[in-house]
Design an enzyme around this catalytic site. Structure first.
Site, short mmCIF file in Angstrom:
data_model
loop_
_atom_site.label_atom_id
_atom_site.label_comp_id
_atom_site.label_asym_id
_atom_site.label_seq_id
_atom_site.Cartn_x
_atom_site.Cartn_y
_atom_site.Cartn_z
N ASP A 22 0.85 -1.19 0.00
CA ASP A 22 0.00 0.00 0.00
C ASP A 22 0.89 1.24 0.00
O ASP A 22 2.11 1.15 -0.12
CB ASP A 22 -0.97 -0.03 1.19
CG ASP A 22 -0.27 -0.02 2.54
OD1 ASP A 22 0.95 0.28 2.61
OD2 ASP A 22 -0.94 -0.29 3.54
N ALA A 23 0.27 2.39 0.17
CA ALA A 23 1.01 3.66 0.13
C ALA A 23 2.04 3.75 1.25
O ALA A 23 3.03 4.49 1.13
CB ALA A 23 0.05 4.83 0.20
#
Length: 151
Positions: A22-23
């Protein structure tokens, strides 16, 4: 790609890629389920059954239920070891216990999946072919250390 040894659960090695994160740079939680699915698929292949061939024989597998518990985060480039241990074989379903560990042995995620055997053309439950049920049971007894036929 994978190795299965008597007395040990089936294990698949995988690498964490950028697309898995994810980010924040950690593996997105649902991707652990994808790693588990791959291990179950390779477990089936290791028993001598390819899903594409089974589908031609009107047999597919669907996940009935799954549970997961997360312990630590995997990150980009981590090498993972994903197990798929057969816990129970019934007429139309098989229950797997699975773990995902980092190659250093750190437990990242563990869970169970109940997988049902269904007809590909109707999605109705169907019994496992005897040969497949026997292969699952043989793997289950080898992992538990019991003699085949003692269960």
């Amino acid at each position: 790609m994978h190795a299965e040894q008597s007395g040990q659960p089936f294990a698949l090695k995988a690498r964490v890629y950028y697309e898995d994160t994810d980010a924040g740079g950690i593996v997105y939680y649902v991707n652990y389920l994808k790693f588990m699915e791959r291990a179950r698929t390779e477990r089936l292949r290791g028993l001598g059954f390819d899903q594409s061939v089974l589908q031609q024989e009107n047999i597919i597998f669907v996940v009935h239920s799954v549970s997961a518990r997360y312990h630590a985060s995997a990150r980009l480039d981590d090498e993972l070891v994903i197990t798929a241990e057969v816990m129970e074989v019934k007429r139309v379903s098989v229950r797997f216990r699975q773990q995902i560990k980092r190659s250093d042995g750190t437990l990242l995620c563990e869970g169970e999946a109940l997988v049902a055997c269904v007809k590909a053309d109707s999605y109705r439950p169907r019994p496992f072919p005897q040969e497949l049920a026997t292969a699952f049971r043989r793997g289950m007894t080898l992992e538990s250390g019991a003699e085949w036929g003692d269960t």
